[in-house]
Design a protein around this motif. Structure first.
Motif, mmCIF file in Angstrom:
data_model
loop_
_atom_site.group_PDB
_atom_site.id
_atom_site.type_symbol
_atom_site.label_atom_id
_atom_site.label_comp_id
_atom_site.label_asym_id
_atom_site.label_seq_id
_atom_site.Cartn_x
_atom_site.Cartn_y
_atom_site.Cartn_z
ATOM 1 N N SER B 127 0.833 -1.199 0.000
ATOM 2 C CA SER B 127 0.000 0.000 0.000
ATOM 3 C C SER B 127 0.870 1.252 0.000
ATOM 4 N N VAL B 128 1.963 1.236 0.788
ATOM 5 C CA VAL B 128 2.867 2.400 0.835
ATOM 6 C C VAL B 128 3.502 2.611 -0.543
ATOM 7 N N ILE B 129 3.959 1.515 -1.141
ATOM 8 C CA ILE B 129 4.605 1.622 -2.457
ATOM 9 C C ILE B 129 3.614 2.149 -3.496
ATOM 10 N N ARG B 130 2.419 1.598 -3.493
ATOM 11 C CA ARG B 130 1.408 2.024 -4.476
ATOM 12 C C ARG B 130 1.001 3.478 -4.237
ATOM 13 N N MET B 131 0.873 3.856 -2.960
ATOM 14 C CA MET B 131 0.461 5.235 -2.666
ATOM 15 C C MET B 131 1.535 6.215 -3.132
ATOM 16 N N LEU B 132 2.805 5.925 -2.788
ATOM 17 C CA LEU B 132 3.871 6.852 -3.170
ATOM 18 C C LEU B 132 4.007 6.929 -4.692
ATOM 19 N N THR B 133 3.839 5.781 -5.362
ATOM 20 C CA THR B 133 3.929 5.779 -6.827
ATOM 21 C C THR B 133 2.827 6.634 -7.437
ATOM 22 N N GLY B 134 1.667 6.644 -6.804
ATOM 23 C CA GLY B 134 0.552 7.418 -7.351
ATOM 24 C C GLY B 134 0.579 8.877 -6.951
ATOM 25 N N VAL B 135 0.911 9.152 -5.696
ATOM 26 C CA VAL B 135 0.738 10.516 -5.165
ATOM 27 C C VAL B 135 1.961 11.399 -5.419
ATOM 28 N N LEU B 136 3.166 10.829 -5.339
ATOM 29 C CA LEU B 136 4.356 11.673 -5.521
ATOM 30 C C LEU B 136 4.381 12.372 -6.889
ATOM 31 N N PRO B 137 4.074 11.664 -7.999
ATOM 32 C CA PRO B 137 4.047 12.382 -9.287
ATOM 33 C C PRO B 137 3.019 13.511 -9.294
ATOM 34 N N ALA B 138 1.866 13.288 -8.643
ATOM 35 C CA ALA B 138 0.841 14.335 -8.601
ATOM 36 C C ALA B 138 1.354 15.544 -7.813
ATOM 37 N N ILE B 139 2.072 15.304 -6.725
ATOM 38 C CA ILE B 139 2.628 16.403 -5.925
ATOM 39 C C ILE B 139 3.646 17.197 -6.753
ATOM 40 N N LEU B 140 4.492 16.453 -7.474
ATOM 41 C CA LEU B 140 5.515 17.124 -8.285
ATOM 42 C C LEU B 140 4.886 17.910 -9.437
ATOM 43 N N LEU B 141 3.847 17.322 -10.043
ATOM 44 C CA LEU B 141 3.192 18.031 -11.150
ATOM 45 C C LEU B 141 2.427 19.254 -10.652
ATOM 46 N N ALA B 142 1.889 19.195 -9.438
ATOM 47 C CA ALA B 142 1.205 20.370 -8.874
ATOM 48 C C ALA B 142 2.204 21.522 -8.724
ATOM 49 N N TRP B 143 3.409 21.175 -8.350
ATOM 50 C CA TRP B 143 4.461 22.190 -8.225
ATOM 51 C C TRP B 143 4.832 22.735 -9.623
ATOM 52 N N ALA B 144 4.931 21.794 -10.603
ATOM 53 C CA ALA B 144 5.331 22.215 -11.951
ATOM 54 C C ALA B 144 4.230 23.022 -12.651
ATOM 55 N N PHE B 145 2.992 22.593 -12.525
ATOM 56 C CA PHE B 145 1.888 23.236 -13.266
ATOM 57 C C PHE B 145 1.367 24.488 -12.563
ATOM 58 N N TYR B 146 1.251 24.422 -11.254
ATOM 59 C CA TYR B 146 0.533 25.484 -10.537
ATOM 60 C C TYR B 146 1.403 26.179 -9.491
ATOM 61 N N ALA B 147 2.679 25.863 -9.502
ATOM 62 C CA ALA B 147 3.603 26.441 -8.525
ATOM 63 C C ALA B 147 3.110 26.219 -7.091
ATOM 64 N N PHE B 148 2.430 25.089 -6.899
ATOM 65 C CA PHE B 148 1.952 24.764 -5.560
ATOM 66 C C PHE B 148 2.860 23.695 -4.944
ATOM 67 N N ASN B 149 3.472 24.027 -3.845
ATOM 68 C CA ASN B 149 4.416 23.113 -3.210
ATOM 69 C C ASN B 149 3.819 22.564 -1.914
ATOM 70 N N LEU B 150 3.378 21.312 -1.969
ATOM 71 C CA LEU B 150 2.774 20.701 -0.776
ATOM 72 C C LEU B 150 3.779 20.630 0.370
ATOM 73 N N PHE B 151 5.055 20.506 0.001
ATOM 74 C CA PHE B 151 6.080 20.373 1.040
ATOM 75 C C PHE B 151 6.250 21.673 1.835
ATOM 76 N N SER B 152 5.613 22.738 1.361
ATOM 77 C CA SER B 152 5.689 23.988 2.121
ATOM 78 C C SER B 152 4.935 23.875 3.461
ATOM 79 N N LEU B 153 4.150 22.819 3.600
ATOM 80 C CA LEU B 153 3.501 22.582 4.896
ATOM 81 C C LEU B 153 4.536 22.303 5.984
ATOM 82 N N GLY B 154 5.724 21.928 5.568
ATOM 83 C CA GLY B 154 6.800 21.715 6.531
ATOM 84 C C GLY B 154 6.865 20.276 7.024
#
Lengths: 246, 280
Positions: B127-154
């Motif tokens: 489940s961890v592997i599948r979740m990271l495979t699915g969610v990490l690209p979406a997080i990176l694309l959110a940063w690339a497309f919309y300049a939204f950085n989820l990691f700014s939550l700290g």
């Protein structure tokens, strides 16, 4: 030394009595056949021996382990094959064997797979998906899976069902040789009387969940005055004749 | 044909356990190794969801042109991406179990020395592997497309992730328990069950928006506290430790309840003789 001990085993599903107070033993190194028609309780008995089904009452001991309390210690030293339980069909044969090698903690797994591939003539199909194999090839792969941990007790549910005579004979020959060389104990459920006659030292006849007779193949033939076990089976299944001698 | 005796190795006790867990993981990883459509499927929905809400956020920002609109966009995207963590964790575990059922392999798995808790551990790891495979690209694309950085939550983001994953596993264990009880008929729950909890999890709005009668129900969900905490960080720059503590405590209760349910249904499946025929 008994490898398998079954005492007063009962399995009831609501109003259906699938296994009705049976008891038997299988000596270490012996091969015992469970014979009976459909619904006689063979598969249920094997499933209880494997811990897949919890008995309603009774006691099962395998290799000295009480299956109600300590089944995993026994399962590490057992294995099972049935044409009715599949292996993941998108994985290759090698991958399937690796999966079960890990589950059974097999040392030197690659060597073990190579040995089984050579002995069971799997070399050409090791890297093919299990779902693309013929029935005969699937049976050999299932047998390889069941031998991956060099089990001391092997439970086989109709191991040659749906096989052509040539492949069936090859599987039986392999089982004979494996038993002779490893000293493995085998419990075999089958509808194939010739197979039972050839492989089994003892036969347990089941009908409607009860043990109705038992003995060596020769003893049963003599008792029913028959030439082959198929006629003995039919006598019992159809209540045609009682045993001619006690 | 010759059977050779292989040397017996006596490894420490943890090693056979780790190998059995790895064995079941290997069974699933081998499938993904060769199948790019399976990998693509893992990433497809999280990225699609992120795009839809990303464009919605951009629309709000361009139409309203104000800081609150930009803030709302950030809240929407954070909510979407963090909700995907729960959803993918739950689905990753449930579907890995269903894969065993679909291949009619459970009979072999359950007669091997693999303990039920080891199977659960393998499903969690998948489940961890599948979740990271699915969610990490979406997080990176959110940063690339919309300049939204989820990691700014700290760093607190890690604690949000952990809580959301644990809740996903608890729900997945519940789904697996229902499949053990009801067979293939319970399969659709693997895809749909969490959507029913989303309105109460306050993913996109605070709990106070819910009708008063539903708020106590919402507060029993660990996810609600995570999303309240997420909004506190994004809107006020403060970490709400009270919400995080509540999420952890509730997760303990949920996962313990799910584990008891699983253990009970697994035992009942053995009593009913369902393990060999499940899914047929």
């Amino acid at each position: 030394m008994e490898a398998i001990q079954v005492e007063h085993l009962v399995k009831r599903y609501d109003s259906v009595l699938a296994v009705d107070d049976i008891g038997f033993t299988v000596p270490a190194g012996g091969t015992v056949g469970l014979l009976g028609g459909n619904g006689a309780g063979k598969t249920t008995t094997i499933a209880m021996l494997l811990g897949l089904i919890v008995p309603t009452s009774g006691r099962i001991t395998v290799l000295g382990h009480d299956m109600a309390k300590d089944r995993f210690a026994a399962l590490e030293r057992m294995n099972f094959s049935s044409p009715y339980v599949a292996l993941p069909h998108r994985l290759t044969v090698r991958e399937n064997l690796r999966v079960y090698g890990h589950l059974y903690n097999v040392a030197h797994l690659d060597d073990r797979i190579a040995t089984l591939a050579r002995d069971l003539d799997l070399g050409q199909i090791l890297d093919r998906p299990a779902g693309q194999l013929s029935a005969g090839q699937k049976t050999r792969v299932a047998l390889a899976k069941s031998l991956i941990n060099q089990p001391e007790v092997l439970l086989l549910d109709e191991p040659t069902a749906s096989l052509d005579p040539d492949t069936g004979d090859m599987v039986r020959t392999w089982l004979e040789q494996y038993r002779a060389q490893s000293g493995c104990t085998i419990l075999l459920a089958s509808h194939n009387m010739a197979e039972v006659e050839r492989l089994c030292h003892q036969v347990i006849m089941l009908k409607q969940g009860r043990v109705v007779d038992r003995g060596t193949p020769d003893e049963l033939l003599a008792r029913y005055g028959r030439q082959d076990l198929e006629d003995v089976f039919l006598d019992i299944a159809r209540d045609r004749r009682q045993a001619v001698a006690a | 044909m010759k059977i050779r005796s292989l040397p017996m190795v006596q490894p420490p006790q943890w090693q056979p356990m780790a190998r059995r867990i790895w064995g079941l993981m290997y069974r699933h990883l081998a499938l993904y190794r060769r199948s790019w459509p399976r990998l693509l499927e893992l990433m497809y929905w999280p990225i699609l969801q992120m795009c839809i809400w990303g464009f919605t956020a951009r629309f709000l920002a361009t139409r309203m042109g104000s800081n609150p609109a930009i803030m709302a966009g950030g809240l929407l995207l954070s909510g979407v991406l963090l909700w995907e963590v729960t959803l993918r964790s739950q689905m990753g575990m449930s579907i890995s179990f269903l894969e065993e059922m679909w291949s009619r392999n459970l009979g072999h798995v359950f007669v091997s020395p693999l303990r039920p808790f080891e199977m659960v551990a393998a499903l969690i790891a998948m489940s961890v592997i599948r979740m990271l495979t699915g969610v990490l690209p979406a997080i990176l694309l959110a940063w690339a497309f919309y300049a939204f950085n989820l990691f700014s939550l700290g760093p607190v983001l890690v604690l949000f992730f952990v809580n959301l994953m644990i809740f996903g596993w608890a729900i997945a264990l519940g789904v697996v328990s229902l499949v053990l009880r009801h067979g293939a008929g319970a399969e659709p729950l693997a895809w749909g069950i969490l959507f029913g909890l989303a309105p109460f999890s306050a993913v996109f709005y605070p709990v106070s928006v819910l009708p008063a009668a539903l708020q106590p129900l919402a507060l029993t969900l660990p996810t609600t506290h995570v999303f309240e905490g997420m909004r506190a960080v994004l809107m006020h720059g403060t970490v709400r430790w009270d919400h995080l503590a509540a999420a952890f405590v509730l997760n303990l209760v949920w996962i313990a309840g799910a584990a008891v349910l699983f253990a009970w249904q697994f035992h009942q499946a053995r009593v009913r003789g369902a393990l060999m025929s499940i899914g047929e």
